[in-house]
Design an enzyme around this catalytic site. Structure first.
Site, PDB file in Angstrom:
ATOM      1  N   HIS A   1       0.823  -1.170  -0.175  1.00  0.00           N
ATOM      2  CA  HIS A   1      -0.046  -0.114   0.139  1.00  0.00           C
ATOM      3  C   HIS A   1       0.634   1.363   0.070  1.00  0.00           C
ATOM      4  CE1 HIS A   1      -0.003   0.041   4.348  1.00  0.00           C
ATOM      5  NE2 HIS A   1      -0.010   1.377   4.442  1.00  0.00           N
TER       6      HIS A   1
ATOM      7  N   ASP B   1       1.109  -7.614   2.312  1.00  0.00           N
ATOM      8  CA  ASP B   1       1.042  -6.242   2.072  1.00  0.00           C
ATOM      9  C   ASP B   1       2.628  -5.874   1.745  1.00  0.00           C
ATOM     10  OD1 ASP B   1       0.661  -3.631   1.797  1.00  0.00           O
ATOM     11  OD2 ASP B   1      -0.681  -3.382   3.152  1.00  0.00           O
TER      12      ASP B   1
ATOM     13  N   SER C   1       4.161   1.912   8.461  1.00  0.00           N
ATOM     14  CA  SER C   1       3.871   1.219   7.666  1.00  0.00           C
ATOM     15  C   SER C   1       4.944   1.064   6.738  1.00  0.00           C
ATOM     16  CB  SER C   1       2.706   1.596   6.460  1.00  0.00           C
ATOM     17  OG  SER C   1       1.595   1.509   6.851  1.00  0.00           O
TER      18      SER C   1
END
Ligand code: ARG
Ligand code: GLU
Length: 737
Positions: free
Chosen positions: A88, A224, A655
């Site tokens: 992402h 991810d 992230s």
């Protein structure tokens, strides 16, 4: 009995503060680990020294960590500048290299060699070279009685002086940031590399498996991750993109552990957390979780339902809106979890206890007289601010953050500003560009949806906002249509020239004077100009005073906390600077009767599999590998580990951060938090706050067995450290009181 009475206060004290003595809570500054955390980390099982994590003199873990594209973290995992980050985080670049014929989002992408890696213009990665305390320079000339707005002028001056003084190479930059709400300042010497190329990404069905439904959710089964590479000049220095650049040679890269994780293992997460507010008083937390979040959630609930209705009915709209839907839903879901988490853990009572303890200590010490009124003053200002803060949220959520109508206005505004600020030639050039790209600009917009959103959000604002803060212009427009919200939106859209590419192209043919007249009489223009005017003068003018008061009071409160609670270890709130969090691999109990395990497996993907679904479809190749148990060397007891959770304190910006084991090896890739614990931004509680990481072995398995990109694995350094878990010896993380 007497002994018991003597130790009793100590026990109470320990229970009250012990959650601050060991791992879990905290985002620590890497250069202060030695003095603040090293012992604690080692007691939790870490085998490294603080200087293995941060050192100026030798290669250390920090040399493998990058701020990725400004909003995420990435880490170097080979001596040829290979970067691992989230899917992402790389999404925009993966998307920009995708076409209908060659859809990397759908198919995935694995470069066969350096020459087929895909340049990503605009993407850069930043390394931290060194961190210096510049507090005394930054506070030059500043006195206690100065307010924030006066201080800011001096900060700017002092910063300019400092920037001249701090030694750095020509290819380095210096950035100065305030910590502890303006009580401390650090300078960061950085190196930014601008030639970054896409090396590999799994298809969305792996990298975004579960999409919005599973977002913020445990148990999780999302792979991810994506891979990039940093390129440097001939001398290994930062350089603009050039074909002749060479793969970057890092000072350090992270080896990857093949040994996996077990409950109780030490973990640390190293990255760039964006923003937290851990030291708010009870009133501050209450305002966020009980006043502001509910309004934001209510509006987004409605917006998302409208989008979803159209997305389900049309494949085209699903593609157009999937990205804005994901963005809007991400915060919406986080806020719901945050407010519920605070409630569920009695977070407000906990904050109140801290406030009371603070007040008690301050009241008993004459030297702290100056702090006596802080908490009541803060409360008073928060309460006065409340209706204004709420109104700001109402208007922003209704008319700015969740509708593309705002973009239509902003584009025209920029063009008009270009004429005023840069002259006619620039204006004309931009106007031509706008007309050429008009169709593309509207590519992700469907006016039926936007109209329905405006009608629905207007109704919510009208019903929710207090009369004095209801914008007069809007009131008049609604009166014209007898408060028919749909008619209001209909009229706004159909009489505007900003809402279709054809109308914009036509508008942009007018000579400037006529263009200006047409733009300024457009209803969308008028609406947003009036809205801005009202927000600035009807709301912000009063809010600014209070916001500045609060900012002043919070700075003093923070300084006071540091002074009044010498036994507490305070970490500064996140501010997008490099931090270390540490905790351990551990599950948790979200609700009565439910216990979450710390690890998930590929089996869970198959459990969630919905053939053809846009969130839960599974790639045939992955199904085949699963059914043949063809996991290569990456399995554990015949199963393929996929993700795990731990008590590392993280937030947005973390992230793509590496999860690192006791020895400094990569064991996972951080990408989310559990929904029940998203309140950790304002109220970390180790009983339910967990970060979610992809298991490193799943990443390797996907690259090797799924993608057949063994050449990328060969670049990495796989290691097999002995398991160090000493389940029973790690200090208990005690639930916050
Ligand atoms: N919740 C994660 C974060 O805050 C992941 C967001 C991206 N994924 C998504 N389905 N929207 O950024
Ligand atoms: N997904 C978040 C990010 O993009 C990380 C999750 C969190 O907020 O902790 O940074």
């Amino acid at each position: 009995m007497k002994r018991l009475i003597l130790v009793f206060p100590f026990i109470i004290f320990f229970i009250l503060f012990s959650n601050l003595l060991f791992g879990g809570e905290g985002m620590w500054l890497p250069h202060l680990l030695k003095s603040l955390n090293e012992k604690d980390m080692q007691a939790m099982g870490m085998k490294m020294k603080a200087e293995d994590i941060y050192s100026v003199n030798k290669g250390s873990l920090k040399d493998a960590i990058v701020h990725f594209g400004g909003g995420c973290t990435g880490e170097i995992i080979s001596d040829k500048g290979l970067i691992l980050t989230n899917h992402h985080c790389g999404y925009g670049y993966i998307q920009s290299h995708s076409t209908v014929e060659k859809n990397l989002m759908k198919e995935g992408f694995w470069s066969k060699g350096n020459d087929t890696e895909l340049p990503c213009m605009g993407l850069s990665v930043t390394f931290i070279v060194r961190i210096e305390d510049v507090t005394s320079d930054m506070l030059q000339g500043i006195t206690d009685d100065m307010k924030d707005n006066q201080r800011r002028l001096l900060y700017d001056q002092n910063q300019n002086e400092l920037l001249k003084k701090i030694s750095k190479e020509s290819y380095q930059d210096v950035m100065i940031r305030g910590f502890y709400h303006g009580n401390q300042f650090y300078a960061f010497v950085t190196e930014t590399y601008k030639d970054v190329r896409l090396v590999g990404t799994p298809p969305e069905s792996i990298g975004k498996f579960g999409a919005d439904t599973d977002n913020w959710i445990w148990p999780r089964h999302t792979g991810d991750f994506s891979l990039f590479r940093v390129y440097a000049s001939e001398n290994n220095l930062p350089a603009e993109y050039s074909k002749s650049n060479k793969p970057f040679k890092p000072r350090h890269f992270l080896p990857i552990s093949m040994s996996g994780v077990a409950q109780g293992d030490f973990t640390m997460v190293f990255g760039f957390p964006g923003r937290t507010n851990e030291y708010l008083t009870e009133e501050g937390v209450r305002q966020i979780t009980e006043v502001q979040n509910p309004v934001r959630i209510e509006i987004r609930d409605k917006v998302l339902k409208i989008m979803d209705k159209y997305m389900r009915a049309s494949e085209k709209i699903k593609i157009q809106y999937s990205s804005s839907y994901a963005g809007i839903a991400n915060s919406w879901k986080k806020w719901i979890g945050e407010s519920q988490g605070v409630k569920f853990t009695n977070g407000l009572e906990r904050k109140e206890k801290w406030d009371m303890e603070f007040q008690k200590r301050v009241d008993q010490n004459l030297a702290w007289e100056k702090y006596r009124k802080l908490i009541p003053e803060l409360k008073k200002n928060y309460i006065q601010l409340e209706p204004l803060a709420l109104a700001k949220d109402y208007y922003a959520e209704a008319y700015q953050r969740n509708t593309q109508l705002y973009n239509c206005y902003i584009r025209m505004k920029r063009l008009a500003d270009a004429y005023e600020g840069r002259g006619e030639a620039v204006y004309l050039q931009r106007r031509t560009e706008m007309s050429e790209q008009a169709a593309q600009m509207f590519g992700n917009m469907d006016m039926r949806i936007e109209k329905e959103i405006i009608a629905a959000t207007t109704e919510i604002v009208r019903k929710g906002i207090s009369t004095e803060l209801w914008m007069p212009y809007l009131k008049d427009r609604l009166n014209e249509v007898n408060s028919d919200y749909i008619a209001f939106a209909e009229k706004l859209f159909s009489s505007s020239q900003f809402t279709s590419p054809e109308a914009i192209v036509k508008l942009n043919l007018l000579p400037y004077a006529d263009w200006k007249l047409a733009v300024q009489s457009d209803p969308v223009w008028k609406f947003y100009e009036e809205l801005n005017y009202f927000i600035n003068y009807g709301i912000q003018a009063q809010a600014t005073v209070l916001e500045e008061n609060i900012s002043d009071l919070r700075r003093i409160h923070m300084a006071a906390l540091l002074e009044v609670f010498p036994e507490r270890r305070f970490y500064p709130d996140a501010n997008s600077t490099l931090r270390v969090s540490y905790g351990k691999v551990e599950g948790f109990k979200p609700r009565d009767g439910i216990q979450y395990q710390a690890q998930t497996y590929l089996d869970g993907v198959m459990e969630k599999y919905v053939p053809g679904d846009y969130e839960f479809d599974v790639h045939p190749k992955l199904i085949k590998l699963y059914s043949e148990k063809d996991y290569g060397r990456y399995a554990e007891n015949g199963k393929m580990p996929l993700a795990f959770i731990g008590s590392n304190h993280t937030t947005g910006g973390n992230s793509g951060s590496p999860a690192i084991d006791a020895h400094g090896n990569l064991i996972g890739l951080n990408f989310d938090r559990v929904w029940e614990g998203t309140m950790s931004d304002v109220n970390y509680d180790v009983s339910i706050c967990r970060n979610i990481m992809v298991d490193a072995r799943y990443i390797l398995f996907i690259v090797d067995k799924f993608a057949g990109a063994g050449h990328i694995i060969n670049e990495m350094k796989l290691v097999y450290p002995k398991k160090t878990s000493k389940k029973n010896k790690t200090p208990m993380l005690i639930k916050a009181s």
